[in-house]
Write an enzyme that holds these catalytic residues in place. Sequence first.
Site, PDB file in Angstrom:
ATOM      1  N   ILE A  28      37.014  23.427  71.467  1.00 51.10           N
ATOM      2  CA  ILE A  28      37.168  24.995  71.248  1.00 51.10           C
ATOM      3  C   ILE A  28      38.192  24.896  69.990  1.00 51.10           C
ATOM      4  O   ILE A  28      38.093  26.113  69.306  1.00 51.10           O
ATOM      5  CB  ILE A  28      37.978  25.678  72.306  1.00 51.10           C
ATOM      6  CG1 ILE A  28      37.668  27.091  72.518  1.00 51.10           C
ATOM      7  CG2 ILE A  28      39.388  25.469  72.480  1.00 51.10           C
ATOM      8  CD1 ILE A  28      37.895  27.815  73.680  1.00 51.10           C
ATOM      9  N   ASN A  76      43.979  10.377  73.791  1.00 52.30           N
ATOM     10  CA  ASN A  76      45.260  10.422  73.861  1.00 52.30           C
ATOM     11  C   ASN A  76      45.783  10.248  75.534  1.00 52.30           C
ATOM     12  O   ASN A  76      45.404  10.902  76.443  1.00 52.30           O
ATOM     13  CB  ASN A  76      45.725  11.912  73.511  1.00 52.30           C
ATOM     14  CG  ASN A  76      45.519  12.166  71.971  1.00 52.30           C
ATOM     15  OD1 ASN A  76      45.615  10.976  71.130  1.00 52.30           O
ATOM     16  ND2 ASN A  76      45.200  13.362  71.626  1.00 52.30           N
ATOM     17  N   GLN A  96      48.689  13.907  74.496  1.00 51.92           N
ATOM     18  CA  GLN A  96      47.576  14.473  75.460  1.00 51.92           C
ATOM     19  C   GLN A  96      48.136  15.912  75.961  1.00 51.92           C
ATOM     20  O   GLN A  96      49.454  15.944  76.221  1.00 51.92           O
ATOM     21  CB  GLN A  96      47.663  13.658  76.671  1.00 51.92           C
ATOM     22  CG  GLN A  96      46.651  13.995  77.749  1.00 51.92           C
ATOM     23  CD  GLN A  96      46.556  12.977  78.680  1.00 51.92           C
ATOM     24  OE1 GLN A  96      47.004  11.881  79.007  1.00 51.92           O
ATOM     25  NE2 GLN A  96      45.354  13.078  79.656  1.00 51.92           N
ATOM     26  N   HIS A 115      39.672  12.437  78.402  1.00 50.44           N
ATOM     27  CA  HIS A 115      38.620  12.845  77.475  1.00 50.44           C
ATOM     28  C   HIS A 115      38.705  12.174  76.397  1.00 50.44           C
ATOM     29  O   HIS A 115      39.712  11.648  75.747  1.00 50.44           O
ATOM     30  CB  HIS A 115      38.782  14.385  77.074  1.00 50.44           C
ATOM     31  CG  HIS A 115      40.129  14.722  76.677  1.00 50.44           C
ATOM     32  ND1 HIS A 115      41.090  14.942  77.628  1.00 50.44           N
ATOM     33  CD2 HIS A 115      40.478  14.850  75.558  1.00 50.44           C
ATOM     34  CE1 HIS A 115      41.927  15.373  76.804  1.00 50.44           C
ATOM     35  NE2 HIS A 115      41.732  15.271  75.739  1.00 50.44           N
ATOM     36  N   HIS A 169      37.961  12.219  72.328  1.00 46.71           N
ATOM     37  CA  HIS A 169      37.699  12.988  71.031  1.00 46.71           C
ATOM     38  C   HIS A 169      36.564  12.244  70.098  1.00 46.71           C
ATOM     39  O   HIS A 169      36.935  11.169  69.731  1.00 46.71           O
ATOM     40  CB  HIS A 169      38.882  13.383  70.268  1.00 46.71           C
ATOM     41  CG  HIS A 169      39.793  14.079  70.948  1.00 46.71           C
ATOM     42  ND1 HIS A 169      40.038  15.442  70.664  1.00 46.71           N
ATOM     43  CD2 HIS A 169      40.870  13.757  71.876  1.00 46.71           C
ATOM     44  CE1 HIS A 169      41.076  15.902  71.386  1.00 46.71           C
ATOM     45  NE2 HIS A 169      41.520  15.066  71.974  1.00 46.71           N
TER      46      HIS A 169
HETATM   47  P1  AMP Z   1      44.199  16.456  73.814  1.00 47.93           P
HETATM   48  O1  AMP Z   1      45.521  16.879  73.024  1.00 47.93           O
HETATM   49  O2  AMP Z   1      43.955  14.951  73.702  1.00 47.93           O
HETATM   50  O3  AMP Z   1      44.622  16.748  75.463  1.00 47.93           O
HETATM   51  O4  AMP Z   1      43.072  17.367  73.724  1.00 47.93           O
HETATM   52  C1  AMP Z   1      42.780  18.264  74.425  1.00 47.93           C
HETATM   53  C2  AMP Z   1      41.738  18.997  73.516  1.00 47.93           C
HETATM   54  O5  AMP Z   1      41.176  20.077  74.594  1.00 47.93           O
HETATM   55  C3  AMP Z   1      42.063  19.887  72.545  1.00 47.93           C
HETATM   56  O6  AMP Z   1      41.596  19.490  71.311  1.00 47.93           O
HETATM   57  C4  AMP Z   1      41.705  21.302  72.767  1.00 47.93           C
HETATM   58  O7  AMP Z   1      41.339  22.162  71.481  1.00 47.93           O
HETATM   59  C5  AMP Z   1      40.561  21.166  73.481  1.00 47.93           C
HETATM   60  N1  AMP Z   1      40.283  22.010  74.741  1.00 47.93           N
HETATM   61  C6  AMP Z   1      41.294  22.901  75.373  1.00 47.93           C
HETATM   62  N2  AMP Z   1      40.595  23.749  76.229  1.00 47.93           N
HETATM   63  C7  AMP Z   1      39.439  23.586  75.959  1.00 47.93           C
HETATM   64  C8  AMP Z   1      38.196  24.443  76.378  1.00 47.93           C
HETATM   65  N3  AMP Z   1      38.071  25.256  77.186  1.00 47.93           N
HETATM   66  N4  AMP Z   1      37.027  23.883  75.643  1.00 47.93           N
HETATM   67  C9  AMP Z   1      37.042  23.404  74.729  1.00 47.93           C
HETATM   68  N5  AMP Z   1      37.884  22.498  74.137  1.00 47.93           N
HETATM   69  C10 AMP Z   1      39.184  22.654  74.794  1.00 47.93           C
END
Ligand code: AMP
Length: 137
Positions: free
Chosen positions: A32, A87, A94, A100, A102
Site C-alpha cells: 500500500i 524483516n 518489521q 511476509h 517484500h
Molecule cells: P514490514 O515493515 O516489513 O513489516 O512491512 C510491512 C509492509 O506492509 C509495509 O511496506 C506496508 O506498506 C505494508 N502494508 C501495511 N498494511 C498494508 C495493507 N493494508 N495493504 C498492503 N500493504 C500494507
Amino acid sequence: MKDDCIFCKIAKGQIPSATIYEDRHFRVMMDINPATKGHCLIIPKEHFDNIYDLDGETAGRLFSLATCIARALRDALGCEGLNIVQNNGEIAGQTVFHFHLHLIPRYKGDDVKVAWVPHESDPDQLEEIRKAIKAAI
Ligand code: AMP
Ligand code: ZN
C-alpha cells in the site's frame, strides 16, 4: 488465523487488497506504500509471526512463488533489478507481525536504500562466530 492480525484478514480475503496472485497457500498483493513501482508482498495464508516460525514446506513453496513473481515484475515493468527483503523483529524494521516477503523492483535513480556498512573482520572472532552458529543448526 490470529484475530487481531491485519494480514490474516487480508490473506483470507476478509479485507480487500490489490491482489496479483492467490492460491491455497499464499496471497501476493501490491504494497500500500510502495518503495518503487511494483513493490509487492507475498503473504502466507497461515499465520506465522516471522521466519523463526515458518515451516520448511511453506518456505520452499514461498521461494518458488517468489521466482515466478520476480520474473513477472521484470517482464511487466522492465525493472533493472530486484531486492527481496524480509524483516524479522522491530529492530529489523518489521511493522506487521505476520510473515511476509517484500519484492522491490529497482530502477535507475530510485531512492531505495537497502544498505549496511561493511566492517573489517577479525579472523579469530569470525571463527568463533562460525562455530557457534554451526553448533546451533
Ligand atoms: P514490514 O515493515 O516489513 O513489516 O512491512 C510491512 C509492509 O506492509 C509495509 O511496506 C506496508 O506498506 C505494508 N502494508 C501495511 N498494511 C498494508 C495493507 N493494508 N495493504 C498492503 N500493504 C500494507
Ligand atoms: Zn496473521
